[in-house]
Write an enzyme that holds these catalytic residues in place. Structure first.
Site, PDB file in Angstrom:
ATOM      1  CG  ASP A 346      -1.779  -1.207   1.366  1.00 33.80           C
ATOM      2  OD1 ASP A 346      -1.278  -2.318   1.094  1.00 33.80           O
ATOM      3  OD2 ASP A 346      -2.943  -1.075   1.762  1.00 33.80           O
ATOM      4  CD  GLU A 485      -4.660  -9.891  -1.218  1.00 30.11           C
ATOM      5  OE1 GLU A 485      -3.510  -9.599  -0.899  1.00 30.11           O
ATOM      6  OE2 GLU A 485      -5.671  -9.547  -0.545  1.00 30.11           O
TER       7      GLU A 485
END
Length: 777
Positions: A346, A485
């Site tokens: 991130d 994911e």
């Protein structure tokens, strides 16, 4: 209430002041308690403080989280610990404790001033006995001196005559949602000062905190110390009568053993030297003013966008470490317990572009953190059977992998988490951020001393990670997880493979530069990393032959091998819903369908769009390629409850496709994710990656910024309701000021002296052959 929704424009105008700098809550709602604690978070680069109340509230989640203060824990290995609470300030009116859950709230307003970094609260309260008083609380975490915290309380009697007692102390026994991490070494008080010295149970980090209580305007008022040995508290009693106001100030200093050898001594010494609240506040405001001068964005015509953008930037600026290059920004900033305060991709992909182009010194701190974690990355690679440096999917202090391998489901069943083992794209993501920083800053010395080793040793890892496919005569990267994911343990993930290709190409280019510019450094790295000629030739061969399944005619890229064979579904069939599709269908069922948490291919097209424009050997990023992949993957993405990282990137790509209205919808999903709790999880903390994505959506999407050999150039595509967009960028030590207006006018900066504000000239768009309504890549 706190409602900045587009559904009620009249109410919005009441919530946003004329300057568009204030987030305002006008009604206290206990059911929104934890969400609002996140919203009203403050920070100063060392620590973050959730927006709990000074007097406390039943079921609240008070938290003061400090960069780098981790302690051992089961399952997650280590977690950022909740530090002793410095906020407690209790007022008793004729013996009755002021509390928001007793008596009656007659008037209420809480305000976060983003420009000043200040939280204030005004409450008119009628006690259970019928006494009416006005309370005004104000607090800040100093940006001018990160070790200083301060609260001011003003109490005015409306109809009460008698004594009030004010108590100021610490909560020495905080916890992380039930898990305790602290032991008290000593505590006490003397001469109107109290202190607390604590230590984490396993990591042995010490914290020293000291506080004083000052009655403004009456230095002779007695402040006594109670419970000095068990729970030191500063106490004073004051007389009130109708119309009278009393003001008290609680000044707190805080140090840890990460900054100084004896933190309690440092805290006491700093407190003794501290001036009054107003002087501290003035320095704090001046520090924020300097930050905003370079990082603010001005939007005209859309007050909702203006406030929400500033809110997201404020939370990023508040959490970014200023004096420490051994820590980084967790995905929930320092505002909540989710993800245990670990460091993910991130920071590099979503947050760093904002800092690199507006606060490059702070961006350098975050990248240097990755350099310091190289030993952990090397250990991880070696333990997995590879060479070089393999960055942890979740990192903490050392860079060793701290992703839990198993987590319990609500029913107690253990679920295997593969991210720490095989979500390897983070290694290329870190390299991407390093190269982006270097290209934007020309910071050759940092690249020589830190960045080059990161780029090269991670390239060594990729060399050992690929496998030769004899049938295809190509290189594969098998058994990985991409950014999406929802699908794990896949082969030849397009995002991973093409980022690795770019990484190896970049490493070879960097190596050529390093040999010429700094031959001594290159010679040292040859020895340290075993950079043989054969190794470099192998990098060149691997990047030429990495497998990617792309349709040569349409440009459609398969997310991973076998993705097109998965079950195709219509996401509209699952509406309405209030959770992710994976949450509805389960992990296994979702993995068998073309349902995306976030689309790998679109993220890839965004990150490498400038690279591919110049690359004729491989995939070319043109309008048709983007449109084809957008049409395929956009409709298969869980935009509402999938990944919060996706919407801002979708906003940028929609701008590239000249779809500003669609872009604006995605932008709002990201910009309001915390203010409006659009994903129903803001109570867990700020969505830091989304906040960084908001800046990118505004600058690279609506502003259309492209980096050229002449510097940044704007090709704007503003939303229909925006009449003006203004921001600054620093590119290679020059400031560029952009003032983009609805009259299709672009301000193109002229290069000036180093570090100086550039002058501007105005061109009509047709003069520079850019049409904002027709521009395509």
């Amino acid at each position: 209430m706190l409602n900045v929704s587009t559904h009620n424009s009249q109410q919005n105008q009441q919530l946003i002041d004329n300057a568009d700098w204030n987030v305002i809550e006008t009604e206290f709602n206990p059911t929104q308690l934890h969400h609002k604690e996140t919203v009203f978070t403050l920070g100063n680069g060392l620590l973050g403080v959730r927006g709990t109340f000074e007097e406390g509230y039943s079921q609240d989640f008070p938290a003061t989280l400090i960069h780098g203060v981790y302690d051992d824990v089961t399952i997650a290995n280590t977690e950022l610990v909740n530090c002793p609470n410095w906020l407690p300030l209790v007022v008793k009116v004729a013996g009755e404790r002021f509390s928001m859950d007793s008596g009656e709230i007659l008037n209420y307003e809480r305000r976060l001033d983003l420009r000043l970094g200040l939280v204030s609260r005004d409450v008119r309260w009628r006690s259970p006995s019928g006494h009416t008083l006005d309370f005004h609380f104000q607090r800040f975490t100093s940006l001018a001196d990160q070790h200083v915290l301060a609260i001011r309380a003003q109490i005015t009697s409306v109809d009460f005559e008698g004594e009030i007692t004010i108590e100021a102390g610490f909560d020495s026994e905080p916890h992380n949602q039930g898990v305790k991490h602290w032991q008290t070494l000593n505590q006490g008080g003397i001469d109107q000062i109290i202190w607390l010295n604590s230590q984490t149970l396993h990591s042995g980090i010490q914290l020293g905190m000291a506080a004083k209580l000052v009655v403004d305007g009456d230095e002779t008022t007695l402040v006594s110390i109670e419970n000095a040995s068990s729970s030191p508290t500063l106490t004073t009693t004051l007389e009130l009568y109708p119309g009278k106001t009393v003001t008290v100030e609680k000044i707190v200093t805080l140090f840890t053993s990460r900054e100084t050898e004896i933190p309690i001594a440092a805290a006491l010494q700093r407190l003794a030297d501290e001036p009054r609240y107003t002087t501290l506040l003035a320095a704090h405001i001046a520090a924020w003013e300097q930050v905003w001068q370079d990082s603010d964005i001005i939007i005209e015509g859309d007050r909702l966008a203006q406030l929400s953008v500033r809110y997201n930037l404020f939370q990023l600026l508040a959490v970014t470490p200023r004096h420490d290059d051994r820590v980084s920004i967790p995905p929930k900033t320092l505002s909540g317990f989710a993800y245990s305060g670990h460091i993910f991709w991130d920071t590099e992909i979503f947050i760093l572009p904002f800092l690199t182009l507006t606060q490059p010194a702070l961006a350098r701190n975050l990248l240097t953190y990755r350099y310091h974690t190289l030993p952990g990355a090397r250990r991880k690679a070696q333990e997995a059977g590879y060479q070089g440096a393999m960055f942890a999917w979740e990192s903490a202090t050392t860079g060793d992998e701290v992703t839990p391998r198993w987590v319990p489901a609500p029913n107690g069943e253990l679920i295997r988490i593969w991210c720490g083992d095989i979500e390897v794209h983070i290694t290329a993501d870190v390299a991407y951020a390093v190269l982006h920083y270097w290209q934007a800053t020309n910071d050759d010395e940092w690249m020589r001393d830190y960045g080059a080793e990161i780029i090269l040793d991670t390239a060594v890892f990729w060399e050992s990670r690929v496998q030769w496919n004899q049938e295809r005569h190509s290189y594969d990267i098998l058994d990985v997880i991409g950014p999406d994911e929802n699908h794990d343990r896949v082969d030849n993930n397009a995002f991973t493979n093409l980022m690795v290709q770019w990484h190896l190409q970049s490493a070879l280019g960097l190596w050529d530069w390093l040999k010429q510019a700094y031959p001594e450094t290159s010679a040292q790295l040859v020895q340290k990393l075993n950079l043989t000629t054969e190794r470099l030739h192998r990098w060149a061969e691997i990047q030429e032959r990495l497998f990617v399944n792309e349709d040569a005619q349409t440009g459609l890229i398969e997310q991973f091998e076998g993705f097109f064979q998965l079950e195709d579904v219509n996401l509209a069939d699952y509406e309405p819903r209030s959770k992710s599709l994976q949450g509805l269908l389960g992990i296994e069922a979702t993995s068998q369908k073309q349902i995306l948490k976030q689309p790998d291919v679109l993220m890839l097209l965004y990150l490498l769009r400038d690279v591919w424009r110049q690359d004729t050997k491989r995939l070319r990023y043109d309008h048709n390629t983007l449109a084809t992949n957008w049409d395929y993957y956009n409709q298969r993405t869980d935009h509402s409850y999938g990944s919060s990282l996706g919407p801002a990137i979708h906003a940028i790509l929609a701008c590239d496709l000249n779809r500003p209205t669609e872009a604006y919808t995605h932008f709002l999903r990201s910009a309001l994710v915390d203010l409006e709790d659009v994903r129903l999880n803001a109570a867990e903390g700020i969505h830091a990656a989304s906040a960084g994505g908001v800046w990118q959506a505004v600058v690279f999407g609506f502003g259309g910024i492209r980096m050229t050999q002449f510097g940044p150039v704007a090709c704007p595509n503003l939303p229909p309701n925006w009449t003006r967009l203004k921001f600054r960028l620093q590119w290679r030590n020059e400031w560029y000021d952009f003032d983009l207006q609805a009259e299709t006018e672009v301000k193109v900066p002229i290069l000036g002296d180093t570090h100086s504000k550039t002058s501007e000239v105005i061109f009509e768009l047709d003069e520079v052959l850019i049409d904002s309504s027709e521009f395509h890549l």
